[in-house]
Write a protein that holds these residues in place. Structure first.
Motif, mmCIF file in Angstrom:
data_model
loop_
_atom_site.group_PDB
_atom_site.id
_atom_site.type_symbol
_atom_site.label_atom_id
_atom_site.label_comp_id
_atom_site.label_asym_id
_atom_site.label_seq_id
_atom_site.Cartn_x
_atom_site.Cartn_y
_atom_site.Cartn_z
ATOM 1 N N LEU A 12 0.821 -1.216 0.000
ATOM 2 C CA LEU A 12 0.000 0.000 0.000
ATOM 3 C C LEU A 12 0.851 1.260 0.000
ATOM 4 C CD1 LEU A 12 -2.707 -0.781 2.700
ATOM 5 C CD2 LEU A 12 -2.962 -0.885 0.241
ATOM 6 N N GLU A 13 0.303 2.309 -0.618
ATOM 7 C CA GLU A 13 0.877 3.644 -0.511
ATOM 8 C C GLU A 13 -0.045 4.455 0.386
ATOM 9 O OE1 GLU A 13 1.486 5.496 -4.288
ATOM 10 O OE2 GLU A 13 2.789 3.899 -4.995
ATOM 11 N N VAL A 14 0.516 5.320 1.235
ATOM 12 C CA VAL A 14 -0.277 6.115 2.164
ATOM 13 C C VAL A 14 0.012 7.593 1.942
ATOM 14 C CG1 VAL A 14 -0.668 6.666 4.589
ATOM 15 C CG2 VAL A 14 -0.350 4.296 3.891
ATOM 16 N N PHE A 15 -1.055 8.374 1.758
ATOM 17 C CA PHE A 15 -0.951 9.822 1.621
ATOM 18 C C PHE A 15 -1.805 10.448 2.710
ATOM 19 C CE2 PHE A 15 -0.151 8.193 -2.602
ATOM 20 C CZ PHE A 15 0.922 8.943 -3.032
ATOM 21 N N PHE A 16 -1.252 11.396 3.454
ATOM 22 C CA PHE A 16 -2.018 12.097 4.477
ATOM 23 C C PHE A 16 -2.745 13.268 3.827
ATOM 24 C CE2 PHE A 16 1.125 10.205 7.439
ATOM 25 C CZ PHE A 16 0.215 9.516 8.219
ATOM 26 N N THR A 17 -4.063 13.288 3.977
ATOM 27 C CA THR A 17 -4.899 14.358 3.438
ATOM 28 C C THR A 17 -6.025 14.619 4.429
ATOM 29 O OG1 THR A 17 -4.464 13.594 1.175
ATOM 30 C CG2 THR A 17 -6.297 15.093 1.478
ATOM 31 N N PRO A 18 -6.186 15.863 4.889
ATOM 32 C CA PRO A 18 -7.321 16.166 5.768
ATOM 33 C C PRO A 18 -8.640 15.818 5.071
ATOM 34 C CG PRO A 18 -5.740 17.969 5.780
ATOM 35 C CD PRO A 18 -5.313 17.023 4.687
ATOM 36 N N GLN A 19 -9.638 15.412 5.844
ATOM 37 C CA GLN A 19 -10.904 14.920 5.283
ATOM 38 C C GLN A 19 -11.583 15.936 4.368
ATOM 39 O OE1 GLN A 19 -13.690 13.557 8.213
ATOM 40 N NE2 GLN A 19 -15.227 13.023 6.702
#
Length: 99
Positions: A12-19
């Motif tokens: 998996l790749e994970v990107f942090f993005t506010p909702q």
């Protein structure tokens, strides 16, 4: 497998993005708007980048998040977010045509 096992093994790749930013990224993608500025994420790993997005199978870092472009408008800092275009949409409607 659990989420962390998949992430740590490089599946998996994970990107942090506010909702709210994620919702706006999708809205802009559907409307043909390529990018927008938002104050959400300023001063965090979302802005500064360098977070491990994906690992190699040997646990070394394959991809790191990039630093976001930042600008100031009226004394407030904003970061540039690119839009996301969805591959499909789920639509619930009372009535629709087939065109």
């Amino acid at each position: 497998k659990s989420f962390m096992q998949l992430y740590n093994s490089g599946v998996l790749e994970v990107f942090f993005t506010p909702q709210g930013t994620l919702a706006e990224k999708l809205r802009c993608g559907g409307a043909g708007i390529p990018a927008f500025y938002t104050p959400a994420g300023v001063g965090t790993v979302v802005e500064h980048g360098n977070f491990p997005v994906k690992y190699n199978p040997d646990k070394s870092i394959a991809v790191r998040s990039e630093k976001k472009e930042a600008r100031e408008f009226n004394g407030r800092k904003y970061i540039l977010e690119e839009a996301l275009k969805g591959d499909f949409a789920c639509v619930k409607a009372w009535k629709a045509d087939r065109s």
